[in-house]
Motif scaffolding. Structure first.
Motif, PDB file in Angstrom:
ATOM      1  N   GLU A 388      -7.378  45.570 -98.164  1.00 40.27           N
ATOM      2  CA  GLU A 388      -6.488  46.486 -98.876  1.00 40.27           C
ATOM      3  C   GLU A 388      -5.602  47.274 -97.918  1.00 40.27           C
ATOM      4  O   GLU A 388      -4.432  47.547 -98.214  1.00 40.27           O
ATOM      5  N   THR A 392      -2.422  43.835 -98.620  1.00 42.67           N
ATOM      6  CA  THR A 392      -2.128  43.695-100.044  1.00 42.67           C
ATOM      7  C   THR A 392      -0.706  44.076-100.438  1.00 42.67           C
ATOM      8  O   THR A 392      -0.268  43.746-101.545  1.00 42.67           O
ATOM      9  N   SER A 396       0.708  41.834-103.954  1.00 41.54           N
ATOM     10  CA  SER A 396       0.424  42.532-105.202  1.00 41.54           C
ATOM     11  C   SER A 396       1.714  42.916-105.904  1.00 41.54           C
ATOM     12  O   SER A 396       2.771  43.033-105.286  1.00 41.54           O
ATOM     13  N   TRP A 399       2.268  47.556-105.995  1.00 42.87           N
ATOM     14  CA  TRP A 399       1.353  48.002-104.935  1.00 42.87           C
ATOM     15  C   TRP A 399       1.615  49.461-104.555  1.00 42.87           C
ATOM     16  O   TRP A 399       2.746  49.936-104.535  1.00 42.87           O
ATOM     17  N   SER A 412      -5.871  50.295-101.734  1.00 38.29           N
ATOM     18  CA  SER A 412      -4.627  50.033-102.447  1.00 38.29           C
ATOM     19  C   SER A 412      -4.907  49.815-103.921  1.00 38.29           C
ATOM     20  O   SER A 412      -6.050  49.597-104.338  1.00 38.29           O
ATOM     21  N   ALA A 414      -2.719  48.251-107.706  1.00 38.34           N
ATOM     22  CA  ALA A 414      -1.610  47.465-108.244  1.00 38.34           C
ATOM     23  C   ALA A 414      -1.514  47.779-109.724  1.00 38.34           C
ATOM     24  O   ALA A 414      -2.376  48.472-110.283  1.00 38.34           O
ATOM     25  N   ILE A 433      -2.946  41.616-108.762  1.00 43.06           N
ATOM     26  CA  ILE A 433      -2.962  41.519-107.304  1.00 43.06           C
ATOM     27  C   ILE A 433      -2.411  40.178-106.838  1.00 43.06           C
ATOM     28  O   ILE A 433      -2.813  39.656-105.798  1.00 43.06           O
TER      29      ILE A 433
END
Length: 726
Positions: A388, A392, A396, A399, A412, A414, A433
């Protein structure tokens, strides 16, 4: 001879400021003239009273909802002012490329005050008079805070004679407001069901729950997708799983400090005949699917230190990344740590018989984070090495980053979506994601509110980015935020190009602003290129390749990613190409290069070569970059699986160069004089070599060797797909 037979240079005024007018497309002048006239006929005033004088051109600038765009400056950019002079990787890092890496906007920045131009009035119209004959791009620069620069058809230059005396209707894209929020792809396709085809796009298949398929995921185009899952054998205990042996820890290496094998390399201390050294298995990883709860798990066993209180250590695998193309990585839960941590890479084209550690079926991916090399003990990974915190942003939709307190872990989230695949933020809702509509079109709340209002019927296309209407540089940067190897400017410095507030770069941003705010290193590092400093060695550098190429910087057609690749999943060809790269007529390239392929090959080489097998990408997109294992290229002897293979094997890698340069030869830097296994994969040593050329004719570092038993006269012992350049 170089590729000049593929180019056509128009006469015209010399470039200003040292810029080079680089044109590329043989025979395209007549084709573009026809296309331009057709386009103009469809959008002109038809010769009526509203049409301008013969030396003038009128523009009607609207957005996709048909509303006039007021106060926008329309420029006619001379094609000769597009600077196509060479850009190296070092030019990008030093900032020297920034005066020419956005072809139209950089020309306007340098010479815009001298260009024929005008500003749209309340009806979105403007007339530009006294236009000299020549070749021009038109370009719209809105000034209202809502619309983005570019305009339909701004990427193709035209002779002034094709549009003078006419009225051109050009649309620019609206954009969401700064307060817009993400709504999720399921909401988007409720009104745009045709784009549910994205379910089979690799962008939708990045994150996957092992053994499951999400509501907007379709694996059917990827027969190897389950290869990694299948290795997790159903068992009642870890001992029944697939065993991967980790040995010969080397602290000097990057993410693969351990070698891997599916067989014990030394029996816990025996001689490794392949190396003539003693190899010691340090850790075993058991891949298994627990019969009790059906969960996928990896159990780590410390082989060399029985006092390790963590051993055996079982970690759940709730998610994997990849699988559609070349490789897949496991993400594991670690007790005492927040987030998921990457561990172990399976390579779908890998082979245990290969000597090169990076080209086997499994490759170590950061077991070193789980290993105390000083005391030979398993350990918890570092706090913020979780997926994360490091990856990501590029994987994602919607995000954002946040820091857990008091642990200090960066995590993180999403946008939540009914067809999300995993609850990454722990709020009880699955999150998107993977990449969805809003990654390229911007957060959708403003657009949904506008389009759902009955008063706006027929004018729905507002407050959403329409990439085809953007400046070519700004559209290409949509992909470049991730298909590059710049370093971000966030709290944790990594490949996520985020700003100091840990925000991802928005759609439609200008490259110079992006570099200043969202990067701490402006592109791939010097180690990400081969010895020539131009050809990419590392993966996800397609943007930096195309940015440097004259495909993107020329006075004819400014090419972007979407000219060849489909982002919605409807194109049937591999890598989501819009045309078949294996078609002997080369329709993908012939969209802009209407050449006879055979005559081009004969002019360039003096031979017809392999006829229909010699497609454009075999020469012009050598697979220089590596993301998975790659495959054998040219062999100058029978592979043995030992150190001797370093002198016998030329490899071809996974990802085709997007530089589209003159064909690199065997004398190219990084190939000539190199040990074959470390040589840059130029076409001669992969596509050409393994298809036709005799291996004995390559005077590299090793003497020519006769073909061993089982090796064909072409030097090929391993079947593989034709080089598709991607």
């Amino acid at each position: 001879m170089d590729n000049n037979s593929m180019q056509h240079l128009d006469p015209g005024s010399p470039p200003r400021g040292g810029g080079k007018f680089v044109t590329m497309f043989a025979g395209l002048l007549s084709m573009l003239s026809l296309v331009g006239l057709v386009l103009i006929a469809g959008c002109s005033g038809g010769g009526g009273a509203n049409d301008p004088a013969p030396d003038s051109v009128s523009f009607l600038i609207t957005n996709a909802s048909g509303q006039p765009v007021v106060g926008a400056t329309v420029y006619l950019v001379p094609a000769a002012d597009v600077d196509g002079s060479p850009i190296t990787g070092q030019d990008v890092l030093d900032g020297n490329a920034e005066v020419r890496d956005e072809p139209l906007e950089d020309a306007i920045a340098a010479f815009g005050s001298t260009y024929a131009q005008g500003v749209t009035g309340p009806d979105g119209r403007v007339e530009i008079g006294g236009v000299p004959l020549g070749r021009y791009f038109w370009f719209v620069s809105p000034n209202d805070g809502e619309h983005l620069p570019g305009g339909t058809d701004c990427r193709r230059s035209r002779e002034a004679s094709q549009f003078l005396g006419l009225t051109m209707q050009v649309q620019v894209t609206s954009a969401p407001t700064p307060t817009a929020t993400h709504v999720g792809t399921t909401t988007c396709i409720s009104c745009h069901p045709d784009y549910a085809t994205q379910a089979n796009h690799a962008h939708r298949l990045g994150f996957t729950v092992p053994g499951q398929q999400g509501g907007l995921q379709d694996f059917s185009r990827y027969p190897d997708f389950s290869q990694g899952f299948d290795a997790f054998l159903p068992a009642s205990s870890f001992a029944g799983g697939t065993v991967v042996y980790f040995y010969d820890f080397d602290p000097s290496r990057g993410f693969d400090k351990f070698k891997t094998s599916l067989t014990d390399p030394g029996g816990g201390g025996g001689a490794d005949a392949a190396e003539g050294t003693t190899s010691i298995t340090q850790v075993k990883a058991y891949l298994w699917r627990d019969n009790a709860d059906s969960k996928y798990k990896i159990t780590l066993e410390n082989v060399i230190n029985g006092a390790d209180i963590l051993s055996p250590w079982t970690l759940e695998v709730p998610l994997v990344y990849g699988g559609a193309i070349y490789k897949q990585r496991n993400l594991v839960k670690v007790p005492g740590r927040l987030g998921l941590f990457p561990f172990l890479q399976i390579q779908t084209e890998g082979d245990e018989a290969r000597w090169d550690r990076t080209r086997k079926q499994y490759r170590d991916y950061h077991l070193d984070w789980f290993w105390d090399a000083t005391n030979n003990l398993l350990k918890e990974p570092p706090l913020n090495k979780n997926f994360e915190a490091n990856c990501t942003a590029c994987h994602s939709t919607g995000w954002s980053a946040y820091q857990d307190m008091p642990s200090g872990t960066w995590l993180s989230t999403a946008v939540s979506d009914p067809n999300g695949v995993y609850d990454i933020d722990g709020d009880g809702l699955d999150d998107e994601i993977n990449l969805g509509c809003e990654v390229c079109h911007g957060p959708g709340s403003d657009h949904v509110a506008w389009a759902s209002n009955p008063a706006n019927a027929g004018m729905e296309g507002r407050f959403v980015v329409q990439p085809e209407m953007l400046s070519p540089s700004r559209e290409m940067l949509m992909c470049g935020r991730c298909h590059d190897r710049a370093k971000g400017n966030g709290t944790i410095i990594n490949d996520q190009t985020v700003n100091s507030q840990n925000q991802f770069a928005p759609i439609g941003i200008k490259r110079s602003d992006y570099l200043a705010q969202y990067t701490s290193r402006k592109g791939p590092g010097t180690g990400d290129f081969w010895d020539d400093g131009i050809h990419s060695k590392s993966h996800h550098q397609q943007y930096s390749d195309l940015l440097k190429s004259t495909m993107h910087r020329n006075g004819r057609i400014i090419t972007v990613c979407s000219d060849c690749h489909d982002s919605h999943g409807y194109a049937p060809f591999r890598r989501h190409l819009t045309e078949d790269p294996d078609d002997p007529n080369g329709p993908l390239c012939a969209q802009c290069h209407p050449n006879d392929l055979f005559s081009h090959i004969q002019v360039q080489t003096g031979f017809l070569h392999a006829g229909n097998q010699t497609t454009c990408v075999r020469c012009h997109q050598p697979r220089t970059a590596k993301t998975g294992s790659g495959v054998y290229g040219l062999l100058i002897g029978q592979p043995t699986g030992t150190v001797a293979d370093e002198d016998l094997i030329y490899h071809q890698n996974d990802i085709g160069s997007h530089l589209f340069l003159n064909v690199p030869r065997k004398t190219h830097p990084g190939t000539a004089g190199e040990t074959p296994i470390d040589a840059m994969p130029v076409p001669y040593t992969n596509s050409c070599g393994s298809a036709c050329h005799q291996p004995g004719n390559i005077p590299f570092i090793s003497p020519a060797m006769p073909a061993a038993p089982g090796v064909t006269t072409s030097g090929t012992v391993e079947a593989h797909e034709p080089d598709d350049g991607n």
